[in-house]
Motif scaffolding. Sequence first.
Motif, PDB file in Angstrom:
ATOM      1  N   UNK A 227      -5.073  22.200 -14.180  1.00 57.54           N
ATOM      2  CA  UNK A 227      -5.900  22.305 -15.389  1.00 57.54           C
ATOM      3  C   UNK A 227      -6.849  21.112 -15.517  1.00 57.54           C
ATOM      4  N   UNK A 228      -6.333  19.927 -15.277  1.00 57.13           N
ATOM      5  CA  UNK A 228      -7.081  18.713 -15.584  1.00 57.13           C
ATOM      6  C   UNK A 228      -7.867  18.160 -14.400  1.00 57.13           C
ATOM      7  N   UNK A 229      -7.449  18.459 -13.184  1.00 54.66           N
ATOM      8  CA  UNK A 229      -8.099  17.913 -12.006  1.00 54.66           C
ATOM      9  C   UNK A 229      -7.204  16.926 -11.285  1.00 54.66           C
ATOM     10  N   UNK A 230      -7.677  16.444 -10.128  1.00 53.01           N
ATOM     11  CA  UNK A 230      -6.854  15.622  -9.261  1.00 53.01           C
ATOM     12  C   UNK A 230      -7.743  14.899  -8.253  1.00 53.01           C
ATOM     13  N   UNK A 231      -7.138  13.973  -7.511  1.00 54.45           N
ATOM     14  CA  UNK A 231      -7.885  13.274  -6.464  1.00 54.45           C
ATOM     15  C   UNK A 231      -8.242  14.237  -5.329  1.00 54.45           C
ATOM     16  N   UNK A 232      -9.330  13.940  -4.649  1.00 51.83           N
ATOM     17  CA  UNK A 232      -9.710  14.731  -3.491  1.00 51.83           C
ATOM     18  C   UNK A 232      -8.624  14.638  -2.424  1.00 51.83           C
ATOM     19  N   UNK A 233      -8.416  15.725  -1.718  1.00 48.18           N
ATOM     20  CA  UNK A 233      -7.444  15.731  -0.628  1.00 48.18           C
ATOM     21  C   UNK A 233      -7.837  14.709   0.440  1.00 48.18           C
ATOM     22  N   UNK A 234      -9.121  14.432   0.585  1.00 52.31           N
ATOM     23  CA  UNK A 234      -9.575  13.441   1.564  1.00 52.31           C
ATOM     24  C   UNK A 234      -9.041  12.056   1.207  1.00 52.31           C
ATOM     25  N   UNK A 235      -9.073  11.721  -0.072  1.00 55.58           N
ATOM     26  CA  UNK A 235      -8.556  10.431  -0.540  1.00 55.58           C
ATOM     27  C   UNK A 235      -7.057  10.334  -0.297  1.00 55.58           C
ATOM     28  N   UNK A 236      -6.353  11.424  -0.604  1.00 55.54           N
ATOM     29  CA  UNK A 236      -4.900  11.460  -0.427  1.00 55.54           C
ATOM     30  C   UNK A 236      -4.533  11.283   1.047  1.00 55.54           C
ATOM     31  N   UNK A 237      -5.265  11.965   1.923  1.00 52.93           N
ATOM     32  CA  UNK A 237      -4.987  11.869   3.351  1.00 52.93           C
ATOM     33  C   UNK A 237      -5.294  10.474   3.891  1.00 52.93           C
ATOM     34  N   UNK A 238      -6.399   9.888   3.474  1.00 56.18           N
ATOM     35  CA  UNK A 238      -6.753   8.552   3.950  1.00 56.18           C
ATOM     36  C   UNK A 238      -5.678   7.531   3.577  1.00 56.18           C
ATOM     37  N   UNK A 239      -5.136   7.665   2.375  1.00 60.34           N
ATOM     38  CA  UNK A 239      -4.107   6.736   1.929  1.00 60.34           C
ATOM     39  C   UNK A 239      -2.797   6.967   2.695  1.00 60.34           C
ATOM     40  N   UNK A 240      -2.409   8.209   2.809  1.00 58.83           N
ATOM     41  CA  UNK A 240      -1.137   8.529   3.448  1.00 58.83           C
ATOM     42  C   UNK A 240      -1.139   8.309   4.942  1.00 58.83           C
ATOM     43  N   UNK A 241      -2.317   8.378   5.572  1.00 57.53           N
ATOM     44  CA  UNK A 241      -2.405   8.243   7.025  1.00 57.53           C
ATOM     45  C   UNK A 241      -2.489   6.791   7.479  1.00 57.53           C
ATOM     46  N   UNK A 242      -2.280   5.856   6.573  1.00 57.98           N
ATOM     47  CA  UNK A 242      -2.261   4.445   6.938  1.00 57.98           C
ATOM     48  C   UNK A 242      -1.000   4.144   7.744  1.00 57.98           C
ATOM     49  N   UNK A 243      -1.172   3.776   9.015  1.00 55.32           N
ATOM     50  CA  UNK A 243      -0.035   3.457   9.873  1.00 55.32           C
ATOM     51  C   UNK A 243       0.462   2.040   9.629  1.00 55.32           C
ATOM     52  N   UNK A 244       1.761   1.874   9.457  1.00 54.69           N
ATOM     53  CA  UNK A 244       2.358   0.576   9.172  1.00 54.69           C
ATOM     54  C   UNK A 244       3.291   0.163  10.299  1.00 54.69           C
ATOM     55  N   UNK A 245       3.167  -1.078  10.747  1.00 55.27           N
ATOM     56  CA  UNK A 245       4.105  -1.610  11.733  1.00 55.27           C
ATOM     57  C   UNK A 245       5.486  -1.679  11.102  1.00 55.27           C
ATOM     58  N   UNK A 246       6.552  -1.787  11.900  1.00 59.03           N
ATOM     59  CA  UNK A 246       7.891  -1.928  11.309  1.00 59.03           C
ATOM     60  C   UNK A 246       7.971  -3.060  10.288  1.00 59.03           C
ATOM     61  N   UNK A 247       7.298  -4.167  10.569  1.00 64.52           N
ATOM     62  CA  UNK A 247       7.323  -5.300   9.649  1.00 64.52           C
ATOM     63  C   UNK A 247       6.605  -4.960   8.348  1.00 64.52           C
ATOM     64  N   UNK A 248       5.443  -4.332   8.463  1.00 69.11           N
ATOM     65  CA  UNK A 248       4.680  -3.965   7.274  1.00 69.11           C
ATOM     66  C   UNK A 248       5.392  -2.872   6.480  1.00 69.11           C
ATOM     67  N   UNK A 249       6.018  -1.937   7.209  1.00 69.92           N
ATOM     68  CA  UNK A 249       6.771  -0.864   6.562  1.00 69.92           C
ATOM     69  C   UNK A 249       7.941  -1.456   5.774  1.00 69.92           C
ATOM     70  N   UNK A 250       8.662  -2.375   6.392  1.00 73.54           N
ATOM     71  CA  UNK A 250       9.799  -3.017   5.741  1.00 73.54           C
ATOM     72  C   UNK A 250       9.343  -3.785   4.503  1.00 73.54           C
ATOM     73  N   UNK A 251       8.223  -4.483   4.623  1.00 71.93           N
ATOM     74  CA  UNK A 251       7.701  -5.235   3.483  1.00 71.93           C
ATOM     75  C   UNK A 251       7.325  -4.308   2.341  1.00 71.93           C
ATOM     76  N   UNK A 252       6.677  -3.185   2.670  1.00 75.80           N
ATOM     77  CA  UNK A 252       6.282  -2.229   1.637  1.00 75.80           C
ATOM     78  C   UNK A 252       7.507  -1.639   0.952  1.00 75.80           C
ATOM     79  N   UNK A 253       8.561  -1.368   1.737  1.00 71.28           N
ATOM     80  CA  UNK A 253       9.792  -0.825   1.160  1.00 71.28           C
ATOM     81  C   UNK A 253      10.468  -1.824   0.224  1.00 71.28           C
ATOM     82  N   UNK A 254      10.388  -3.099   0.579  1.00 69.26           N
ATOM     83  CA  UNK A 254      11.045  -4.138  -0.220  1.00 69.26           C
ATOM     84  C   UNK A 254      10.235  -4.555  -1.437  1.00 69.26           C
ATOM     85  N   UNK A 255       8.909  -4.441  -1.339  1.00 76.98           N
ATOM     86  CA  UNK A 255       8.037  -4.964  -2.387  1.00 76.98           C
ATOM     87  C   UNK A 255       7.562  -3.913  -3.374  1.00 76.98           C
TER      88      UNK A 255
END
Length: 472
Positions: free
Chosen positions: A242-270
Motif C-alpha cells: 500500500x505504502x511503497x518500498x525500496x527498489x529491489x535494486x537497492x535491496x540487492x546491492x545491500x544484500x550482495x555485499x560480500x564479507x570476509x570471515x573477519x568482517x562477517x564476525x564483526x558484523x554479527x558481534x556489533x
Amino acid sequence: MKIQQIYTGCLAQGAYYIESKGEVAIIDPLREVEPYLLRAEKEGAKIKYVLETHFHADFVSGHLDLAAKTGATIVYGPTAKPGFEAHVAEDGEIFKLGDITIKTIHTPGHTMESTCFLLRDEKGKDIALFTGDTLFIGDVGRPDLAQKVVADLTQDKLAAHLYDSLHNKIIPLADDIIVYPAHGAGSACGKNMSKETTDSLGHQKATNYALQPMSKELFIKKVTDGLMPPPGYFPANVMMNIQGYESIDTVLNRGMQGLSPEAFEAAANETTALILDTRDAQVFAKGFVPNSINIGIDGNFAPWAGALIPDIKQEILLITDQGREEEVVTRLARVGYDHTIGHLQGGFEAWKNAGKETDTIESIRVDQLVEKLKENPGLNILDVRKESEFLSEHVLTAENMPLDYINDHLAELDKNKTYYVHCAGGYRSMIFNSILKARGYDNLIDVQGGFKSIKESGQLEVSEYVCPSTLL
C-alpha cells in the motif's frame, strides 16, 4: 494475443504476461521485475499496464519498480487507496491493450479492493478471467486477512461481500472462460486449493465447493470454517504494497555485499543481525557458524522465513551455497525482508578455513533411533509437523510441537533433557533444532528423513487417526 502464466512454486503464486500488438499488461508481478522486462524486450513489446488484483499479503509485488522502469500505469480496482501514483479504476472500466480489451470487475470479499480482470479477444469475446485471490481452483480467497489491516472489518462481513461478488459478478459469466488465479496449492491465502493452476469457469462452477448453490449464511460458515492463523508477516507485506518500498535494486546491492570471515564476525558481534544459513539441512548439521538459523533455500523458504522471523525489518547476515547469494536475497525480498546487510564471502568453507569457531547438530538415521529406543523406551520424541499432520498419523510415543508455534512451546522444554526431533522429511526439524540450539538447547538430536523414513522403516509403532464415526 499471448497469455503466459509465470508461476513461482515456492510462493505458489501466478503472475501473468498478456500481450497484443506490441502492448503488454502484467498482472500481479513478483518483486523482481527483470523477467518481465526481458520477456517484453524479447518480443519487441512495451509494458503499458501493471494490473494489481489487490494489496497482496503473502508477497511484496513488483508494481512500483516495474512502473518506474517502463513508465507503465499501475491499476487497482475501486476503493483502493495506494500511497503512490496509480490509476484507481471504476467497476466496469475498460482498458485497451493492442487489439484486445481488459474489463475491471470489482469483487470485494478477500479484501475490499479485490478486483478481477476479464480479458476479451479481438472480436469482443470473453476469453479469460484473472481472479487474483477472489477465486482459486477449488477454493476462494480467505476473508480474514483484510481485518488485520482495517479495524472495522470482520471475516464474516468480508465473507458476505465475497458471496455477493461470486454470485453477482463471477457465476453469471460464460462457462468456457479460463480462470487464471493468483495462487495454487501451498499458498496460505486459501485452505483447499487445487494443484492445478488454471481451469474453465464452468468446471469450477460444477466442482468448487464455494460456487455451489447455498445461502449466504451457509457460505459464510463454509469459507470461514477451519481457517488457520495467517503467517505473521502478512500485515507488514500489505502495508508495503500500500505504502511503497525500496527498489529491489537497492535491496540487492545491500544484500550482495560480500564479507570476509573477519568482517562477517564483526558484523554479527556489533549488530543485532540474524545469521541465516540457507544450505541443505544435513549439510548444515555437520558444521555451521554458532548461533545461526537454518532455513534451507531448497524448500518452502520464503514462507518459513516470514513465519519465523518476527520483525520484517530484522537485519540479516547470510550464509549460502556459493553462487546462490542473489537468489536468497531476492527470495527474502519477495516477502518483505529487505534488510540483508551482507553474506559470508566464500560460504561456510571460508569460515572454517579461517579457523573460526563452528558448531554441529547431531543427526541420526531411523535405525539408530530404533536401537536407542530398545535401550530406553522412554526417549523424548518431538514431532514438529503441523497438528493436522500429527493427528493423521504419528509415532505412538511422540509429542507434537509444531514449528509454526515454536515460541509458544519453549517453556515446555527442559534444557537438561535430550530430545529426538523429526518432521515429515527433515527440512522443518533442522529449522526447529537450529532455532533452539541458538537459544541454548544443546541436547537436540535430528532424525534424518523424518516421518517418511520412520514409516517406511516399519520399525516404530505408529498411531493413525480414527474417524469418530467409525467407532459407532
